[in-house]
Design an enzyme around this catalytic site. Sequence first.
Site, short mmCIF file in Angstrom:
data_model
loop_
_atom_site.label_atom_id
_atom_site.label_comp_id
_atom_site.label_asym_id
_atom_site.label_seq_id
_atom_site.Cartn_x
_atom_site.Cartn_y
_atom_site.Cartn_z
N ARG A 36 0.73 -1.65 -0.01
CA ARG A 36 -0.12 -0.40 0.00
C ARG A 36 0.73 1.39 0.04
O ARG A 36 0.31 2.43 0.03
CB ARG A 36 -0.85 0.14 1.01
CG ARG A 36 -1.19 -1.10 1.34
CD ARG A 36 -2.88 -0.98 1.48
NE ARG A 36 -3.67 -2.83 0.85
CZ ARG A 36 -5.03 -2.94 0.31
NH1 ARG A 36 -5.08 -1.98 -1.16
NH2 ARG A 36 -5.06 -3.98 0.27
N HIS A 66 4.75 -9.62 -6.95
CA HIS A 66 3.50 -8.92 -6.94
C HIS A 66 3.56 -7.31 -7.16
O HIS A 66 4.72 -7.20 -5.62
CB HIS A 66 2.86 -9.25 -5.90
CG HIS A 66 0.99 -8.41 -6.41
ND1 HIS A 66 0.85 -7.60 -7.18
CD2 HIS A 66 -0.06 -9.74 -6.43
CE1 HIS A 66 -0.64 -7.05 -6.74
NE2 HIS A 66 -0.78 -8.65 -7.14
N TYR A 69 0.41 -2.33 -4.79
CA TYR A 69 -1.10 -1.77 -5.66
C TYR A 69 -1.08 -0.29 -6.12
O TYR A 69 -2.33 -0.09 -6.28
CB TYR A 69 -2.00 -2.13 -4.52
CG TYR A 69 -2.10 -3.70 -3.72
CD1 TYR A 69 -2.49 -4.47 -5.09
CD2 TYR A 69 -2.55 -3.81 -2.46
CE1 TYR A 69 -2.98 -6.15 -4.47
CE2 TYR A 69 -3.00 -5.05 -2.37
CZ TYR A 69 -2.83 -5.94 -3.35
OH TYR A 69 -3.28 -7.63 -2.94
N HIS A 106 -0.83 -5.13 -11.22
CA HIS A 106 -2.04 -4.74 -11.84
C HIS A 106 -1.88 -3.27 -12.36
O HIS A 106 -0.90 -2.57 -12.34
CB HIS A 106 -2.81 -3.56 -10.13
CG HIS A 106 -3.34 -4.48 -10.06
ND1 HIS A 106 -3.92 -4.33 -8.50
CD2 HIS A 106 -2.90 -6.22 -9.49
CE1 HIS A 106 -4.21 -6.27 -7.54
NE2 HIS A 106 -3.93 -7.46 -8.26
N GLU A 141 -2.16 -8.38 -14.58
CA GLU A 141 -3.01 -9.05 -13.91
C GLU A 141 -4.48 -8.93 -14.78
O GLU A 141 -4.87 -7.77 -14.86
CB GLU A 141 -2.60 -9.12 -12.45
CG GLU A 141 -4.22 -9.61 -11.59
CD GLU A 141 -3.79 -10.14 -10.48
OE1 GLU A 141 -2.35 -9.55 -9.97
OE2 GLU A 141 -4.28 -10.20 -9.71
N ASP A 174 -5.85 -14.06 -12.73
CA ASP A 174 -6.97 -13.55 -11.40
C ASP A 174 -8.67 -14.79 -11.07
O ASP A 174 -8.78 -14.03 -11.78
CB ASP A 174 -6.88 -12.66 -10.57
CG ASP A 174 -6.80 -12.73 -9.23
OD1 ASP A 174 -8.56 -13.01 -8.65
OD2 ASP A 174 -6.43 -12.04 -8.31
N HIS A 177 -10.76 -12.65 -9.67
CA HIS A 177 -10.60 -11.24 -10.71
C HIS A 177 -11.75 -11.37 -11.87
O HIS A 177 -12.67 -10.30 -12.34
CB HIS A 177 -9.22 -10.22 -11.01
CG HIS A 177 -9.03 -10.08 -9.96
ND1 HIS A 177 -7.76 -9.53 -10.38
CD2 HIS A 177 -9.35 -9.36 -9.05
CE1 HIS A 177 -7.11 -8.86 -8.37
NE2 HIS A 177 -7.93 -9.32 -7.97
N HIS A 209 -3.34 -16.60 -10.16
CA HIS A 209 -4.02 -16.72 -8.14
C HIS A 209 -5.08 -17.28 -8.73
O HIS A 209 -6.41 -17.11 -9.25
CB HIS A 209 -3.94 -14.54 -8.66
CG HIS A 209 -3.33 -13.82 -9.03
ND1 HIS A 209 -3.10 -12.74 -8.81
CD2 HIS A 209 -1.85 -14.31 -8.37
CE1 HIS A 209 -1.58 -11.98 -8.11
NE2 HIS A 209 -1.06 -13.14 -8.02
N ASP A 222 -14.31 -6.96 -6.74
CA ASP A 222 -12.75 -7.46 -6.68
C ASP A 222 -12.57 -7.72 -4.45
O ASP A 222 -12.58 -7.38 -4.68
CB ASP A 222 -11.89 -6.72 -7.12
CG ASP A 222 -10.30 -6.94 -6.41
OD1 ASP A 222 -9.68 -8.59 -5.91
OD2 ASP A 222 -9.10 -6.00 -7.02
N HIS A 224 -11.49 -10.68 -2.22
CA HIS A 224 -11.07 -12.41 -1.85
C HIS A 224 -12.09 -13.27 -1.31
O HIS A 224 -12.16 -12.46 -0.33
CB HIS A 224 -10.11 -11.96 -2.60
CG HIS A 224 -9.21 -12.20 -3.31
ND1 HIS A 224 -7.70 -11.63 -3.39
CD2 HIS A 224 -9.73 -10.91 -4.73
CE1 HIS A 224 -7.39 -11.41 -4.25
NE2 HIS A 224 -8.56 -10.47 -4.83
N GLU A 254 -4.32 -15.99 -2.95
CA GLU A 254 -4.23 -14.90 -1.92
C GLU A 254 -5.86 -14.94 -1.45
O GLU A 254 -6.34 -13.61 -1.49
CB GLU A 254 -4.29 -13.82 -3.30
CG GLU A 254 -2.82 -13.85 -3.97
CD GLU A 254 -3.47 -12.17 -4.97
OE1 GLU A 254 -3.95 -12.23 -5.84
OE2 GLU A 254 -2.30 -11.54 -5.50
#
Length: 274
Positions: A36, A66, A69, A106, A141, A174, A177, A209, A222, A224, A254
């Site tokens: 983040r 990864h 974000y 992403h 992704e 994913d 997603h 993913h 989105d 999970h 994830e």
Amino acid sequence: MYVGCHLSSAGGSEAMVQTACSIGANTFAFFTRNPRGSKAKRPNPEDDARAVELLKELRFGKLVAHGSYTMNLCTADPEARRFAAGILREDLARMAALPGNYYNFHPGSHVGQGTQAGIDYIAQALRSALAHGYPVQVLLETMAGKGSEIGGRFEELKAILDAVGSKDLGVCLDTCHVFDAGYDLVNDLDGVLAEFDRVIGLERLRALHLNDSRNPLGSRKDRHACLGAGCLGLDAFQAIVNHPALKDKPMILETPNELPGYQKEIALLRQMES
Ligand code: FE
Ligand code: FE
Ligand code: ZN
């Protein structure tokens, strides 16, 4: 099969391999920097070298690092865009310490500038980062398409791949997603993969993913869920892990779990393998 989960990189690379091993994983994902934020760990070449040896010895599949974000390659402010492009290049440079693995991110959110403008900015940043030739394969992704997110349609990913023009650039699918984006993995896995093949080409699919979704098909949310605790359900995952087009790819969980939960889901997926 190569299956694993997201691991904390706080203890270093060798520790991640050992943790993966202890929960039955033979691949894993980790954030290259604060997911983040933008802060990266200090490099530790000795630790990375030990991890590389161990990965070989334990016959791990390719890792799927990864990107953060917050890295938005198509944000509106030019200065912020340059900053994000710099983060991408730096992340790829750092992946050279663990050569031959994947780096997934992403694609970005166009924040009102329009899909085409977003695609152009993303492609521009990728072209310049890839020109350095770092020993890492970059993956876009598939996204849920929430807000102004790019990558909710296979066509958008294809447009980025075409604009970049590198054969090495791939896609990470994913499951949460694509389901949230409206591709029905539950009732028509073959149809979704045929569509992926028609639009992008299955040879570009490099990793998965594995996430269940808290929301129904096409919800663009989105969120999970643990395997079997969402709208995809266990049968969908059984079909996915055994599908000839998917079964050899690294599969990364994830799901909202700590290590014991991941360990159970990894064991469950291995049981599903026929
Ligand atoms: Fe992601
Ligand atoms: Fe994901
Ligand atoms: Zn997600």
